[in-house]
Design a protein around this motif. Structure first.
Motif, PDB file in Angstrom:
ATOM      1  N   ALA A  84     -10.566  -2.821   2.043  1.00 21.87           N
ATOM      2  CA  ALA A  84      -9.541  -1.651   2.172  1.00 21.87           C
ATOM      3  C   ALA A  84      -9.516  -0.724   1.186  1.00 21.87           C
ATOM      4  CB  ALA A  84      -8.327  -1.863   2.394  1.00 21.87           C
ATOM      5  N   SER A  85      -9.324   0.670   1.161  1.00 16.62           N
ATOM      6  CA  SER A  85      -9.334   1.476  -0.068  1.00 16.62           C
ATOM      7  C   SER A  85      -8.222   1.168  -0.822  1.00 16.62           C
ATOM      8  CB  SER A  85      -9.320   2.982   0.673  1.00 16.62           C
ATOM      9  OG  SER A  85      -8.897   3.919  -0.475  1.00 16.62           O
ATOM     10  N   ILE A  86      -8.417   1.331  -2.076  1.00 16.34           N
ATOM     11  CA  ILE A  86      -7.173   0.833  -2.954  1.00 16.34           C
ATOM     12  C   ILE A  86      -6.279   2.195  -3.233  1.00 16.34           C
ATOM     13  CG2 ILE A  86      -8.331  -0.901  -3.943  1.00 16.34           C
ATOM     14  CD1 ILE A  86      -8.764   0.665  -6.486  1.00 16.34           C
ATOM     15  N   GLU A  87      -6.710   3.316  -2.707  1.00 17.72           N
ATOM     16  CA  GLU A  87      -5.894   4.600  -3.251  1.00 17.72           C
ATOM     17  C   GLU A  87      -4.480   4.610  -2.904  1.00 17.72           C
ATOM     18  OE1 GLU A  87      -7.787   8.251  -1.583  1.00 17.72           O
ATOM     19  OE2 GLU A  87      -7.495   7.436   0.353  1.00 17.72           O
ATOM     20  N   ASP A  88      -4.044   3.790  -1.868  1.00 13.82           N
ATOM     21  CA  ASP A  88      -2.590   3.656  -1.551  1.00 13.82           C
ATOM     22  C   ASP A  88      -1.904   2.746  -2.430  1.00 13.82           C
ATOM     23  OD1 ASP A  88      -4.056   1.499  -0.680  1.00 13.82           O
ATOM     24  OD2 ASP A  88      -2.519   1.093   1.033  1.00 13.82           O
ATOM     25  N   LEU A  89      -2.689   2.091  -3.256  1.00 16.29           N
ATOM     26  CA  LEU A  89      -2.153   1.052  -4.227  1.00 16.29           C
ATOM     27  C   LEU A  89      -2.103   1.696  -5.625  1.00 16.29           C
ATOM     28  CD1 LEU A  89      -2.835  -2.207  -2.998  1.00 16.29           C
ATOM     29  CD2 LEU A  89      -0.891  -1.000  -2.562  1.00 16.29           C
ATOM     30  N   GLU A  90      -2.873   3.109  -5.706  1.00 16.33           N
ATOM     31  CA  GLU A  90      -2.707   3.567  -7.299  1.00 16.33           C
ATOM     32  C   GLU A  90      -1.451   4.644  -7.472  1.00 16.33           C
ATOM     33  OE1 GLU A  90      -7.545   3.491  -7.831  1.00 16.33           O
ATOM     34  OE2 GLU A  90      -6.873   5.105  -6.662  1.00 16.33           O
ATOM     35  N   ILE A  91      -1.269   4.737  -8.776  1.00 14.46           N
ATOM     36  CA  ILE A  91      -0.354   5.848  -9.434  1.00 14.46           C
ATOM     37  C   ILE A  91      -1.267   6.578 -10.120  1.00 14.46           C
ATOM     38  CG2 ILE A  91       1.916   6.207 -10.132  1.00 14.46           C
ATOM     39  CD1 ILE A  91       2.368   3.117  -9.458  1.00 14.46           C
ATOM     40  N   PRO A  92      -1.764   7.483  -9.652  1.00 12.36           N
ATOM     41  CA  PRO A  92      -2.965   8.521 -10.503  1.00 12.36           C
ATOM     42  C   PRO A  92      -2.412   9.263 -11.517  1.00 12.36           C
ATOM     43  CG  PRO A  92      -3.087   8.956  -8.294  1.00 12.36           C
ATOM     44  CD  PRO A  92      -2.284   7.896  -8.165  1.00 12.36           C
ATOM     45  N   GLN A  93      -1.150   9.791 -10.964  1.00 14.15           N
ATOM     46  CA  GLN A  93      -0.775  11.123 -11.676  1.00 14.15           C
ATOM     47  C   GLN A  93      -0.065  10.579 -13.125  1.00 14.15           C
ATOM     48  OE1 GLN A  93       0.445   9.771  -8.886  1.00 14.15           O
ATOM     49  NE2 GLN A  93       2.593  10.539  -8.695  1.00 14.15           N
ATOM     50  N   TYR A  94       0.030   9.271 -13.425  1.00 17.17           N
ATOM     51  CA  TYR A  94       0.405   8.782 -14.632  1.00 17.17           C
ATOM     52  C   TYR A  94      -0.449   7.781 -15.213  1.00 17.17           C
ATOM     53  CZ  TYR A  94       4.759  11.152 -14.150  1.00 17.17           C
ATOM     54  OH  TYR A  94       5.831  12.179 -14.113  1.00 17.17           O
ATOM     55  N   PRO A  95      -1.766   7.973 -15.326  1.00 17.99           N
ATOM     56  CA  PRO A  95      -2.575   7.012 -15.851  1.00 17.99           C
ATOM     57  C   PRO A  95      -2.325   6.250 -17.137  1.00 17.99           C
ATOM     58  CG  PRO A  95      -3.564   9.315 -16.420  1.00 17.99           C
ATOM     59  CD  PRO A  95      -2.234   9.065 -15.561  1.00 17.99           C
ATOM     60  N   ASN A  96      -1.403   7.156 -18.123  1.00 15.88           N
ATOM     61  CA  ASN A  96      -1.189   6.350 -19.310  1.00 15.88           C
ATOM     62  C   ASN A  96       0.291   5.743 -19.432  1.00 15.88           C
ATOM     63  OD1 ASN A  96      -3.381   7.598 -20.627  1.00 15.88           O
ATOM     64  ND2 ASN A  96      -2.410   9.724 -20.803  1.00 15.88           N
ATOM     65  N   VAL A  97       0.744   5.437 -18.149  1.00 17.78           N
ATOM     66  CA  VAL A  97       2.169   4.687 -18.320  1.00 17.78           C
ATOM     67  C   VAL A  97       1.708   3.191 -17.725  1.00 17.78           C
ATOM     68  CG1 VAL A  97       4.388   4.494 -17.207  1.00 17.78           C
ATOM     69  CG2 VAL A  97       3.641   6.809 -17.565  1.00 17.78           C
ATOM     70  N   ALA A  98       1.649   2.356 -18.706  1.00 24.27           N
ATOM     71  CA  ALA A  98       1.179   0.992 -18.764  1.00 24.27           C
ATOM     72  C   ALA A  98       2.229   0.294 -17.575  1.00 24.27           C
ATOM     73  CB  ALA A  98       1.391   0.081 -20.095  1.00 24.27           C
ATOM     74  N   GLU A  99       3.234   0.643 -17.387  1.00 28.15           N
ATOM     75  CA  GLU A  99       3.854  -0.271 -16.374  1.00 28.15           C
ATOM     76  C   GLU A  99       3.539   0.294 -15.020  1.00 28.15           C
ATOM     77  OE1 GLU A  99       6.528  -0.110 -20.188  1.00 28.15           O
ATOM     78  OE2 GLU A  99       5.398   1.252 -18.958  1.00 28.15           O
ATOM     79  N   PHE A 100       3.264   1.746 -14.598  1.00 34.74           N
ATOM     80  CA  PHE A 100       2.711   1.952 -13.647  1.00 34.74           C
ATOM     81  C   PHE A 100       1.506   1.229 -13.198  1.00 34.74           C
ATOM     82  CE2 PHE A 100       5.184   6.108 -13.575  1.00 34.74           C
ATOM     83  CZ  PHE A 100       6.674   5.336 -13.574  1.00 34.74           C
ATOM     84  N   GLN A 101       0.555   1.529 -14.120  1.00 37.12           N
ATOM     85  CA  GLN A 101      -0.898   1.040 -13.927  1.00 37.12           C
ATOM     86  C   GLN A 101      -0.769  -0.468 -13.640  1.00 37.12           C
ATOM     87  OE1 GLN A 101      -3.039   3.060 -13.410  1.00 37.12           O
ATOM     88  NE2 GLN A 101      -1.339   4.305 -13.855  1.00 37.12           N
ATOM     89  N   GLU A 102       0.083  -1.602 -14.319  1.00 36.31           N
ATOM     90  CA  GLU A 102       0.244  -2.960 -14.289  1.00 36.31           C
ATOM     91  C   GLU A 102       0.528  -3.075 -12.871  1.00 36.31           C
ATOM     92  OE1 GLU A 102       0.350  -7.026 -15.136  1.00 36.31           O
ATOM     93  OE2 GLU A 102      -0.851  -5.314 -15.677  1.00 36.31           O
ATOM     94  N   LEU A 103       1.697  -2.230 -12.193  1.00 36.36           N
ATOM     95  CA  LEU A 103       2.208  -2.619 -11.030  1.00 36.36           C
ATOM     96  C   LEU A 103       0.886  -2.239  -9.931  1.00 36.36           C
ATOM     97  CD1 LEU A 103       4.554  -2.785  -8.932  1.00 36.36           C
ATOM     98  CD2 LEU A 103       4.832  -0.151  -8.969  1.00 36.36           C
ATOM     99  N   SER A 104       0.138  -1.327 -10.161  1.00 35.00           N
ATOM    100  CA  SER A 104      -1.119  -1.016  -9.207  1.00 35.00           C
ATOM    101  C   SER A 104      -1.862  -2.349  -9.139  1.00 35.00           C
ATOM    102  CB  SER A 104      -1.743   0.227  -9.946  1.00 35.00           C
ATOM    103  OG  SER A 104      -2.761   0.332  -8.918  1.00 35.00           O
ATOM    104  N   VAL A 105      -2.268  -2.676 -10.403  1.00 34.74           N
ATOM    105  CA  VAL A 105      -3.120  -3.998 -10.525  1.00 34.74           C
ATOM    106  C   VAL A 105      -2.622  -4.947  -9.889  1.00 34.74           C
ATOM    107  CG1 VAL A 105      -4.396  -5.579 -12.224  1.00 34.74           C
ATOM    108  CG2 VAL A 105      -4.366  -3.189 -12.810  1.00 34.74           C
TER     109      VAL A 105
END
Length: 215
Positions: A84-105
């Motif tokens: 499945a496309s992962i775009e629904d699990l990405e938070i692109p507007q804050y690429p430099n916020v480590a906590e957001f990116q960890e949640l996505s991963v």
């Protein structure tokens, strides 16, 4: 709307239509006109999905009914989660916020391991290893969610916390379903519970993304 139309409906575009459109686009990259048409179709389907999350699911069910194919939708959707496309699990507007990116991963990782369930249920030893991996992925997602709660504005923390509690509820339900499976071998119920857990995962990410957009 049926209950399936709620959680499977919300995932139909990501699981089914987006991968198909990606393959079509890859096969027609030498035709700008075809690519343009595919992009327009994608925009139309996304718009329909956003306007009525169960619309694409209902269309798919009608097509399956007309084709008279005997398809287990719960198992099929769970298998489709792998690609499945992962775009629904990405938070692109804050690429430099480590906590957001960890949640996505962690959300992507949990969905991937849950998608393996139908394939591995037939081998008890392999399945038990996968269950342990799922449990670890759930814990890591909860840890990532807790970290996000600490960095989102106070006014939005309650919304994320509420999604986390819902996720915990469904993760406990998934655990109980697995216990039942080893007693009664009800594989379909495991697929139902796994799909519901994936939906709750997307709900956490969507809530964080939406609240982050408001700040």
């Amino acid at each position: 709307m049926t209950e399936e139309g709620g959680y499977l409906g919300a995932m139909t575009y990501q699981c089914l239509f987006s991968p198909i459109l990606d393959r079509l686009k890859a096969d027609h990259m030498d035709s700008p006109q075809a690519v343009t048409s595919i992009n327009r179709l994608r925009s139309s389907l996304q718009c329909a999905d956003q306007t009525s999350p169960s619309f694409l699911y209902d269309v798919m069910r009608i097509l399956l009914s007309e084709s008279q194919l005997n398809v287990n939708l719960q198992e099929s959707f769970l298998r489709l989660q792998k690609n499945a496309s992962i775009e629904d699990l990405e938070i692109p507007q804050y690429p430099n916020v480590a906590e957001f990116q960890e949640l996505s991963v962690r959300a992507i990782a949990l969905r991937k391991v849950l998608s393996r369930v139908p394939e591995e249920m037939g081998d008890r030893r392999t399945f038990l290893e996968t269950i342990r991996e799922i449990a670890s992925s759930i814990k890591k997602l909860l840890d990532a969610t807790n970290a996000v709660i600490q960095v989102v504005p106070t006014m939005h923390q309650q919304a994320v916390e509420r999604r986390k509690r819902e996720f915990v509820h469904y993760s406990k339900g998934f655990s109980n379903t697995l216990k039942d499976y080893f007693r009664n071998q009800n594989a379909n119920q495991v697929s139902v519970s796994a799909n519901q857990l994936i939906f709750q995962t997307t709900q956490i990410v969507r809530t964080v993304r939406d609240k982050a957009r408001l700040t």
